[in-house]
Design a protein around this motif. Structure first.
Motif, PDB file in Angstrom:
ATOM      1  N   LYS A 140       0.785  -1.099  -0.055  1.00  0.00           N
ATOM      2  CA  LYS A 140      -0.155  -0.130  -0.055  1.00  0.00           C
ATOM      3  C   LYS A 140       0.967   1.402  -0.067  1.00  0.00           C
ATOM      4  N   TYR A 141       1.988   1.225   0.862  1.00  0.00           N
ATOM      5  CA  TYR A 141       2.799   2.304   0.807  1.00  0.00           C
ATOM      6  C   TYR A 141       3.396   2.588  -0.338  1.00  0.00           C
ATOM      7  N   MET A 142       3.902   1.544  -0.954  1.00  0.00           N
ATOM      8  CA  MET A 142       4.857   1.935  -2.143  1.00  0.00           C
ATOM      9  C   MET A 142       3.839   2.183  -3.375  1.00  0.00           C
ATOM     10  N   ILE A 143       2.430   1.932  -3.419  1.00  0.00           N
ATOM     11  CA  ILE A 143       1.643   2.319  -4.508  1.00  0.00           C
ATOM     12  C   ILE A 143       1.295   3.584  -4.246  1.00  0.00           C
ATOM     13  N   GLU A 144       0.978   3.929  -3.237  1.00  0.00           N
ATOM     14  CA  GLU A 144       0.837   5.663  -2.856  1.00  0.00           C
ATOM     15  C   GLU A 144       1.855   6.464  -3.021  1.00  0.00           C
ATOM     16  N   HIS A 145       3.067   5.966  -2.920  1.00  0.00           N
ATOM     17  CA  HIS A 145       4.271   6.908  -3.080  1.00  0.00           C
ATOM     18  C   HIS A 145       4.865   6.584  -4.642  1.00  0.00           C
ATOM     19  N   ASP A 146       4.107   5.953  -5.513  1.00  0.00           N
ATOM     20  CA  ASP A 146       4.671   5.733  -6.729  1.00  0.00           C
ATOM     21  C   ASP A 146       6.041   5.297  -6.943  1.00  0.00           C
ATOM     22  N   MET A 147       6.489   4.097  -6.264  1.00  0.00           N
ATOM     23  CA  MET A 147       7.629   3.456  -5.956  1.00  0.00           C
ATOM     24  C   MET A 147       7.376   2.271  -6.737  1.00  0.00           C
ATOM     25  N   PRO A 148       8.479   2.002  -7.891  1.00  0.00           N
ATOM     26  CA  PRO A 148       8.175   0.747  -8.693  1.00  0.00           C
ATOM     27  C   PRO A 148       8.748  -0.377  -7.651  1.00  0.00           C
ATOM     28  N   PHE A 149       7.916  -1.537  -7.897  1.00  0.00           N
ATOM     29  CA  PHE A 149       8.229  -2.594  -6.842  1.00  0.00           C
ATOM     30  C   PHE A 149       7.666  -4.035  -7.495  1.00  0.00           C
ATOM     31  N   VAL A 150       8.117  -4.970  -6.858  1.00  0.00           N
ATOM     32  CA  VAL A 150       7.619  -6.358  -7.266  1.00  0.00           C
ATOM     33  C   VAL A 150       7.524  -7.319  -6.126  1.00  0.00           C
ATOM     34  N   THR A 151       6.622  -7.928  -5.808  1.00  0.00           N
ATOM     35  CA  THR A 151       6.689  -9.045  -4.621  1.00  0.00           C
ATOM     36  C   THR A 151       6.785 -10.232  -4.734  1.00  0.00           C
ATOM     37  N   HIS A 152       7.529 -11.022  -3.926  1.00  0.00           N
ATOM     38  CA  HIS A 152       7.828 -12.470  -4.128  1.00  0.00           C
ATOM     39  C   HIS A 152       6.537 -13.117  -3.315  1.00  0.00           C
ATOM     40  N   GLY A 153       5.426 -13.324  -4.045  1.00  0.00           N
ATOM     41  CA  GLY A 153       4.198 -13.567  -3.599  1.00  0.00           C
ATOM     42  C   GLY A 153       3.017 -12.854  -3.892  1.00  0.00           C
ATOM     43  N   ARG A 154       1.817 -13.098  -3.455  1.00  0.00           N
ATOM     44  CA  ARG A 154       0.746 -12.327  -4.180  1.00  0.00           C
ATOM     45  C   ARG A 154       0.042 -11.889  -2.807  1.00  0.00           C
ATOM     46  N   THR A 155      -0.575 -10.603  -2.755  1.00  0.00           N
ATOM     47  CA  THR A 155      -1.748 -10.071  -1.619  1.00  0.00           C
ATOM     48  C   THR A 155      -2.754 -10.370  -2.042  1.00  0.00           C
ATOM     49  N   GLN A 156      -3.963 -10.086  -1.256  1.00  0.00           N
ATOM     50  CA  GLN A 156      -5.370 -10.213  -1.504  1.00  0.00           C
ATOM     51  C   GLN A 156      -6.073  -8.999  -1.297  1.00  0.00           C
ATOM     52  N   MET A 157      -5.261  -7.868  -1.661  1.00  0.00           N
ATOM     53  CA  MET A 157      -5.773  -6.414  -1.401  1.00  0.00           C
ATOM     54  C   MET A 157      -6.851  -5.743  -2.444  1.00  0.00           C
ATOM     55  N   GLY A 158      -6.863  -6.647  -3.400  1.00  0.00           N
ATOM     56  CA  GLY A 158      -8.081  -6.110  -4.435  1.00  0.00           C
ATOM     57  C   GLY A 158      -7.084  -5.062  -5.420  1.00  0.00           C
ATOM     58  N   VAL A 159      -5.950  -4.933  -5.406  1.00  0.00           N
ATOM     59  CA  VAL A 159      -5.221  -4.125  -6.320  1.00  0.00           C
ATOM     60  C   VAL A 159      -4.232  -5.042  -6.991  1.00  0.00           C
TER      61      VAL A 159
END
Length: 345
Positions: A140-159
């Protein structure tokens, strides 16, 4: 007294090759208007002189640092899992201007703190995180601050966001099916820690397959594949004293040094009570490496290639930095095969 040699600059390379500073700079940035032979000689001289561009200057000129960070929990075992992940990421950024920086943090502290530091200090162009939670505040923080990122795994946040993941639901399903095919009817699951996304995926796949095949679960209480070797050993010893005891076990840990050596602990616990693998109980275990002959027993394994995962994470992160569509930066590796591995003569 020896004087410390000065840090090489663009001018140092230019003088060494008899070129202009502007030409050297453009060559280092792979400007196609500079002849290929010249670009090659400039890169070779830069390596020979151990030249590295100033990060501060690069940020001022381009808005980039050419650095990406892998943010790691300090409680994760610093062994083959981490080294293979780092090797894969390094291979994934090879041939690009990017360099990898590892940022440690403690899961007992604020999980956003290291991310916030990297973002606010403008230290990196992109971030890789692991141990993903269903509602991950770091994402959530990285999306809000427009920081490119990738996760090792998946969230269930609906985004939608970039990720590279192993399908632990499928892993659990094929593991249960394998054990059922061996005639095993009472199964135990050594699951990932509760609160992480891959715990939920593993548990969902295990429960669904158990229900479909009409099998009985013998629960393992109080431990996960994050637990210590001794904790797992004692839990397995207690488990096998139950009546009825399990005749099959699914180990979601990634092998000998993935998350604490769970398979070694399981072996020790079974040996304590005289249970023989292949006779009294069969085991399906996740394995991070193609061959681990030190096991000394017969196992059924599902391979998760962590080095390839690192490469995939790097590729997705570079794509995120370059603004590629998120839908092109999401990869789910679905295991389909359980292999028999034995070192028994």
């Amino acid at each position: 007294m020896e004087t410390r040699s000065k840090k090489p600059t663009l001018k140092t390379i230019a003088i060494a090759l008899g070129l202009g500073v502007t030409t050297v700079s453009r060559a280092l940035h792979d400007d196609e208007k500079i002849a290929a032979a010249t670009r090659k000689s400039v890169h070779e001289m830069a390596r020979k002189l151990c030249y590295y561009p100033s990060r501060a200057g690069l940020r001022l000129r381009t808005g980039k640092t050419n650095v990406v960070s892998l943010v790691l929990d300090t409680d994760e075992q610093i062994g083959s899992f981490v080294s293979q992940m780092i090797c894969g990421i390094t291979e994934g950024i090879e041939g690009t201007p990017y360099h990898l920086m590892v940022t440690p943090y403690s899961k007992h502290g604020d999980p956003v703190a290291p991310i916030k530091h990297l973002v606010e200090s403008e230290a990196v162009d992109g971030i890789i995180i692991s141990r993903i939670e269903p509602e991950d505040v770091r994402v959530k923080y990285m999306i809000e601050h427009d920081m490119p990122f990738v996760t090792h795994g998946r969230t269930q946040m609906g985004v939608d966001h970039p990720y590279f993941d192993f399908d632990n639901n499928a892993f659990a399903r094929i593991s249960v099916e394998c054990l059922a095919g061996l005639g095993r009817k009472r199964l135990s699951l050594l699951a990932p820690p509760a609160g992480l996304s891959f715990h939920d995926h593993t548990r969902q796949g295990f429960d669904a397959a158990m229900a479909e095949l009409g099998l009985m679960e013998v629960p393992i209480h109080g431990i996960s594949n994050d637990s210590s070797i001794e904790q797992i050993r004692l839990a397995v010893r207690s488990l096998m004293h139950q009546r009825p005891a399990p005749d099959g076990l699914v180990n979601s840990s990634g092998g000998v040094s993935g998350t604490g050596g769970a398979i070694l602990a399981i072996q020790a616990g079974l040996k304590d009570v005289g249970s023989i693998i292949g006779r009294d109980v069969d085991i399906v275990t996740k394995q991070l490496f193609a061959n681990l002959p030190i096991f000394g027993d017969e196992f059924y394994v599902v391979h998760e290639d962590i080095r390839e995962t690192g490469k995939g994470l790097a590729k997705a992160l570079l794509g995120s930095i370059r603004g590629r569509p998120v839908s092109e930066l999401q990869t789910l590796i679905v295991p389909t095969k359980v292999s028999r591995q034995s070192t028994v003569d």
